[in-house]
Motif scaffolding. Sequence first.
Motif, PDB file in Angstrom:
ATOM      1  N   ASP A 141       7.817  -2.011  -6.202  1.00  0.00           N
ATOM      2  CA  ASP A 141       6.404  -2.343  -6.436  1.00  0.00           C
ATOM      3  C   ASP A 141       5.993  -1.827  -7.813  1.00  0.00           C
ATOM      4  OD1 ASP A 141       3.510  -2.143  -6.470  1.00  0.00           O
ATOM      5  OD2 ASP A 141       3.565  -2.481  -4.310  1.00  0.00           O
ATOM      6  N   VAL A 142       5.450  -2.722  -8.630  1.00  0.00           N
ATOM      7  CA  VAL A 142       5.217  -2.372 -10.034  1.00  0.00           C
ATOM      8  C   VAL A 142       3.873  -1.694 -10.283  1.00  0.00           C
ATOM      9  CG1 VAL A 142       6.736  -4.148 -10.942  1.00  0.00           C
ATOM     10  CG2 VAL A 142       4.360  -4.717 -10.466  1.00  0.00           C
ATOM     11  N   TYR A 143       3.074  -1.486  -9.241  1.00  0.00           N
ATOM     12  CA  TYR A 143       1.753  -0.900  -9.488  1.00  0.00           C
ATOM     13  C   TYR A 143       1.869   0.504 -10.070  1.00  0.00           C
ATOM     14  CZ  TYR A 143      -3.076   0.498  -8.797  1.00  0.00           C
ATOM     15  OH  TYR A 143      -4.355   0.937  -9.006  1.00  0.00           O
ATOM     16  N   LEU A 144       2.741   1.333  -9.475  1.00  0.00           N
ATOM     17  CA  LEU A 144       2.933   2.687 -10.009  1.00  0.00           C
ATOM     18  C   LEU A 144       4.190   2.801 -10.857  1.00  0.00           C
ATOM     19  CD1 LEU A 144       1.817   4.930  -7.040  1.00  0.00           C
ATOM     20  CD2 LEU A 144       0.595   4.436  -9.136  1.00  0.00           C
ATOM     21  N   LEU A 145       5.087   1.815 -10.757  1.00  0.00           N
ATOM     22  CA  LEU A 145       6.250   1.797 -11.641  1.00  0.00           C
ATOM     23  C   LEU A 145       5.837   1.456 -13.065  1.00  0.00           C
ATOM     24  CD1 LEU A 145       9.297   1.788 -12.231  1.00  0.00           C
ATOM     25  CD2 LEU A 145       9.370  -0.575 -11.410  1.00  0.00           C
ATOM     26  N   THR A 179      10.873  -5.570   0.613  1.00  0.00           N
ATOM     27  CA  THR A 179      11.469  -6.526  -0.305  1.00  0.00           C
ATOM     28  C   THR A 179      12.037  -5.802  -1.533  1.00  0.00           C
ATOM     29  OG1 THR A 179       9.597  -6.996  -1.786  1.00  0.00           O
ATOM     30  CG2 THR A 179       9.552  -8.018   0.382  1.00  0.00           C
ATOM     31  N   SER A 180      12.622  -6.586  -2.441  1.00  0.00           N
ATOM     32  CA  SER A 180      13.241  -6.019  -3.642  1.00  0.00           C
ATOM     33  C   SER A 180      12.536  -6.456  -4.926  1.00  0.00           C
ATOM     34  CB  SER A 180      14.703  -6.472  -3.723  1.00  0.00           C
ATOM     35  OG  SER A 180      14.772  -7.878  -3.928  1.00  0.00           O
ATOM     36  N   CYS A 181      11.437  -7.186  -4.815  1.00  0.00           N
ATOM     37  CA  CYS A 181      10.835  -7.834  -5.982  1.00  0.00           C
ATOM     38  C   CYS A 181      10.041  -6.866  -6.864  1.00  0.00           C
ATOM     39  CB  CYS A 181       9.895  -8.955  -5.541  1.00  0.00           C
ATOM     40  SG  CYS A 181      10.706 -10.249  -4.583  1.00  0.00           S
ATOM     41  N   PHE A 182       9.946  -7.216  -8.169  1.00  0.00           N
ATOM     42  CA  PHE A 182       8.963  -6.585  -9.042  1.00  0.00           C
ATOM     43  C   PHE A 182       7.623  -7.258  -8.742  1.00  0.00           C
ATOM     44  CE2 PHE A 182      12.698  -5.920 -11.948  1.00  0.00           C
ATOM     45  CZ  PHE A 182      12.707  -4.543 -11.851  1.00  0.00           C
ATOM     46  N   GLN A 183       6.976  -6.826  -7.699  1.00  0.00           N
ATOM     47  CA  GLN A 183       5.750  -7.500  -7.275  1.00  0.00           C
ATOM     48  C   GLN A 183       4.812  -6.525  -6.602  1.00  0.00           C
ATOM     49  OE1 GLN A 183       6.338 -11.193  -5.240  1.00  0.00           O
ATOM     50  NE2 GLN A 183       4.180 -11.521  -4.822  1.00  0.00           N
ATOM     51  N   HIS A 184       3.532  -6.782  -6.769  1.00  0.00           N
ATOM     52  CA  HIS A 184       2.480  -6.040  -6.073  1.00  0.00           C
ATOM     53  C   HIS A 184       1.494  -7.073  -5.548  1.00  0.00           C
ATOM     54  CE1 HIS A 184      -0.113  -2.701  -5.054  1.00  0.00           C
ATOM     55  NE2 HIS A 184      -1.113  -3.258  -5.683  1.00  0.00           N
ATOM     56  N   ILE A 185       1.292  -7.115  -4.262  1.00  0.00           N
ATOM     57  CA  ILE A 185       0.431  -8.041  -3.521  1.00  0.00           C
ATOM     58  C   ILE A 185       1.195  -9.329  -3.192  1.00  0.00           C
ATOM     59  CG2 ILE A 185      -1.736  -9.311  -3.387  1.00  0.00           C
ATOM     60  CD1 ILE A 185      -2.116  -6.304  -3.551  1.00  0.00           C
ATOM     61  N   TYR A 186       1.386  -9.569  -1.907  1.00  0.00           N
ATOM     62  CA  TYR A 186       2.043 -10.784  -1.417  1.00  0.00           C
ATOM     63  C   TYR A 186       1.071 -11.758  -0.750  1.00  0.00           C
ATOM     64  CZ  TYR A 186       6.693  -8.841  -2.253  1.00  0.00           C
ATOM     65  OH  TYR A 186       7.827  -8.336  -2.847  1.00  0.00           O
ATOM     66  N   LEU A 187      -0.057 -11.247  -0.267  1.00  0.00           N
ATOM     67  CA  LEU A 187      -0.952 -12.093   0.506  1.00  0.00           C
ATOM     68  C   LEU A 187      -2.194 -12.472  -0.292  1.00  0.00           C
ATOM     69  CD1 LEU A 187      -0.891 -10.375   4.031  1.00  0.00           C
ATOM     70  CD2 LEU A 187       0.691 -12.042   3.045  1.00  0.00           C
ATOM     71  N   ALA A 188      -2.505 -13.748  -0.291  1.00  0.00           N
ATOM     72  CA  ALA A 188      -3.781 -14.248  -0.814  1.00  0.00           C
ATOM     73  C   ALA A 188      -4.550 -14.767   0.397  1.00  0.00           C
ATOM     74  CB  ALA A 188      -3.557 -15.361  -1.832  1.00  0.00           C
ATOM     75  N   VAL A 192       2.147  -5.754 -16.444  1.00  0.00           N
ATOM     76  CA  VAL A 192       2.618  -4.474 -16.974  1.00  0.00           C
ATOM     77  C   VAL A 192       3.039  -4.732 -18.407  1.00  0.00           C
ATOM     78  CG1 VAL A 192       4.345  -2.639 -16.806  1.00  0.00           C
ATOM     79  CG2 VAL A 192       3.385  -3.648 -14.733  1.00  0.00           C
ATOM     80  N   THR A 193       2.445  -4.023 -19.334  1.00  0.00           N
ATOM     81  CA  THR A 193       2.747  -4.212 -20.748  1.00  0.00           C
ATOM     82  C   THR A 193       3.338  -2.933 -21.332  1.00  0.00           C
ATOM     83  OG1 THR A 193       0.506  -3.555 -21.400  1.00  0.00           O
ATOM     84  CG2 THR A 193       0.917  -5.909 -21.030  1.00  0.00           C
ATOM     85  N   ASN A 194       4.048  -3.085 -22.456  1.00  0.00           N
ATOM     86  CA  ASN A 194       4.564  -1.890 -23.116  1.00  0.00           C
ATOM     87  C   ASN A 194       3.545  -1.373 -24.122  1.00  0.00           C
ATOM     88  OD1 ASN A 194       4.737  -3.500 -25.407  1.00  0.00           O
ATOM     89  ND2 ASN A 194       6.952  -3.745 -25.284  1.00  0.00           N
ATOM     90  N   GLU A 195       3.899  -0.352 -24.874  1.00  0.00           N
ATOM     91  CA  GLU A 195       2.951   0.277 -25.789  1.00  0.00           C
ATOM     92  C   GLU A 195       2.531  -0.647 -26.923  1.00  0.00           C
ATOM     93  OE1 GLU A 195       5.046   3.799 -26.891  1.00  0.00           O
ATOM     94  OE2 GLU A 195       4.108   4.988 -25.296  1.00  0.00           O
ATOM     95  N   ASN A 196       3.335  -1.692 -27.177  1.00  0.00           N
ATOM     96  CA  ASN A 196       3.007  -2.638 -28.237  1.00  0.00           C
ATOM     97  C   ASN A 196       2.193  -3.814 -27.728  1.00  0.00           C
ATOM     98  OD1 ASN A 196       4.501  -1.112 -30.112  1.00  0.00           O
ATOM     99  ND2 ASN A 196       6.407  -2.096 -29.435  1.00  0.00           N
ATOM    100  N   SER A 235       0.816  -1.220   0.000  1.00  0.00           N
ATOM    101  CA  SER A 235       0.000   0.000   0.000  1.00  0.00           C
ATOM    102  C   SER A 235       0.844   1.263   0.000  1.00  0.00           C
ATOM    103  CB  SER A 235      -0.924   0.010   1.240  1.00  0.00           C
ATOM    104  OG  SER A 235      -1.740  -1.128   1.293  1.00  0.00           O
ATOM    105  N   TRP A 236       2.157   1.126  -0.184  1.00  0.00           N
ATOM    106  CA  TRP A 236       3.067   2.273  -0.108  1.00  0.00           C
ATOM    107  C   TRP A 236       3.164   2.911  -1.496  1.00  0.00           C
ATOM    108  CZ3 TRP A 236       5.273   3.741   4.540  1.00  0.00           C
ATOM    109  CH2 TRP A 236       6.219   4.762   4.494  1.00  0.00           C
ATOM    110  N   PHE A 237       2.281   3.867  -1.768  1.00  0.00           N
ATOM    111  CA  PHE A 237       2.206   4.489  -3.087  1.00  0.00           C
ATOM    112  C   PHE A 237       2.911   5.845  -3.068  1.00  0.00           C
ATOM    113  CE2 PHE A 237      -2.093   2.184  -3.369  1.00  0.00           C
ATOM    114  CZ  PHE A 237      -1.471   1.024  -3.814  1.00  0.00           C
ATOM    115  N   VAL A 238       3.776   6.073  -4.036  1.00  0.00           N
ATOM    116  CA  VAL A 238       4.464   7.362  -4.163  1.00  0.00           C
ATOM    117  C   VAL A 238       4.069   7.987  -5.499  1.00  0.00           C
ATOM    118  CG1 VAL A 238       6.406   6.678  -2.730  1.00  0.00           C
ATOM    119  CG2 VAL A 238       6.520   6.300  -5.200  1.00  0.00           C
TER     120      VAL A 238
END
Length: 629
Positions: free
Chosen positions: A347-351, A418-427, A445-449, A258-261
Amino acid sequence: MLCVHAEMRASPNYGVLAVLQLCSLVVICPRAAEALQWRLLTDGNALCNDFSQAGYYDRLNSSSTDWAIFFESGGACYSVETCNRRYLRREVRQRYGGGLITEEFNLARAWNESKNRKSEVVSPLMTSVESFDIDLHGKIEGYDLLSTDCGINPDFCYHNHILVPYCSSDLWLGNDTRFGSDTANHSFIFNPEATDLQFIFRGFVIFRSVFQEIFSSKFSGNVLLAGSSAGGVGVINHLNWVKQFLPAADIRVFTESSWFVNFHDNIYRGFTNFVDISEESRASNFNITEYVESQNETSLYTLILHHEPCNSIDLGTPCCISIHCLISNSDYVPTNIPILVTFSIYDVYLLGPSLRGLQPFNPPMVSYDAQFENRGEESEPVGLNFDFLRVIGEYGGTMNNTLATTSHQAAHLSYYVTSCFQHIYLATSSLWDEGGLFGSDPFEVTNENGATLIRHTVQRGRWDQFRLTQGTGSDLNNSVSIREAVGVWLTTANETHPVQFRESCHVAHCNDLCPEEISFELVDSNLWSNISEIFVYVVVGMVTLFCFITKGIFFLWHRWLLRRQEMFLCRSRDAVMGHAIYQIADNINEIKQMMTVLTEDVAEMNKRLKRIEDKITARCTNNGFVLKQ
């Protein structure tokens, strides 16, 4: 066998922890794995986006006064277009050329061709779970911190468990009054071509209704208030109210991902959609509520401005969206409640939005094997895109800076980073299983193509299986799981003495336990670790080379200055000596002149003395005196 029904708490001493866990296999009886039961909220104003009645799952333990309450994740929509697209499941959007809610596709066609299969098409993030063809009372199991398995969940297995699904798309902050108080009989028919917000946003009401329905104000037990992503944002925003509603309760807060910048203005541009606020205005202390209302536009931002922290944009984004802003302000978050945050520096949500215009590699693309193992002539090297790596580094730096600043300002803040490219650890439930309501919707996360850059699914078990490469703080020198960190936090941390856990490796995705699903353009996921290491080595090598070159330049410059100094001194010596000789000769001449004058003066004085002597002799002779010689 004697059964001891007691809660185990993780100890900062791993030897003690191991003994307790071993003993638990022998003497502690497992709690029966009852299913989580669905309950509709009785508050008629607690509505999901499509006006369906919101609810929650519970699993009660009559012998316990301890509660674990978890608010689910799910992002948000912030405009007419993004909310309309969000109403359809991701896989449906992808079939018609969409994916992310920010991507355009033929929404009307997608809906018209799929609406007869509504339970397969409508997103569970905008409607009540009752809208779906599932057994609400027999198949929902709790996982991770809502598990009844004390081996997996020793600290909360005997708690009363509450799971609140997310169906309001507003970070649990919306208090939408556009439809009046008579919403129970509102008939919702989705219009894919709507130009006004056709959904209702009541997350604020849902959150507080859960507490008002479960607790009385005299409750005095222990409450773990937890949330993931959007759920964590909601938990921090409502914490002050919860503490006032349950003044006698012992409350602790645990948030995850939940740490959004506000990186590259991603949050600001999203949540202030349709609100064109200049940089000058954002930097000043003006009344944003009046400004937004004057624009006569409705967006998610206009529907959460009733909440005071949403009116503050001192850090470049509404404070209510960034929990580090909330935690730093004692007016918004009580300082006497221990808080543990878990998130990834990458965290890749905003990255993700900042990576969409970049490629991780410059063409041509080759496989991992061709690049690092088969170095034949037919294999062309992968060219690293340093802009891609630069953005990742800047994002990590921004996350680190906010964490350091907030930790300094808030002594009650503990963290597991952590250092991972990840968003959400708990299920937290079987809703995340494959085939469940959320399990079929991976995070991408996808690119423009349209090619996938980063992809992972939310999986059960990360709670106790993921481990940092090294724990720091609380005398922990071994790897530590999220579950173990929570146990240490429960037993040792308080409002003035936090615990802190971080990776010992310092590059993105460096932990071998990071999700294997991470991929870059079909390149083997192991490539990223090699690229990260290569990038670090290249940077270190460049810095080292720069230092050597700089040192060499300064050495040569110093030698040149010494030579100049010697030349100056040598040239000056002759001039100085010549000047000195001239001064000496001049002084000798002056002395000679002075001696000549002095000699003349002495001769003159002798003459005067001789005359005086002659006068005295003549006078004495005339008077009859004889002068003896």
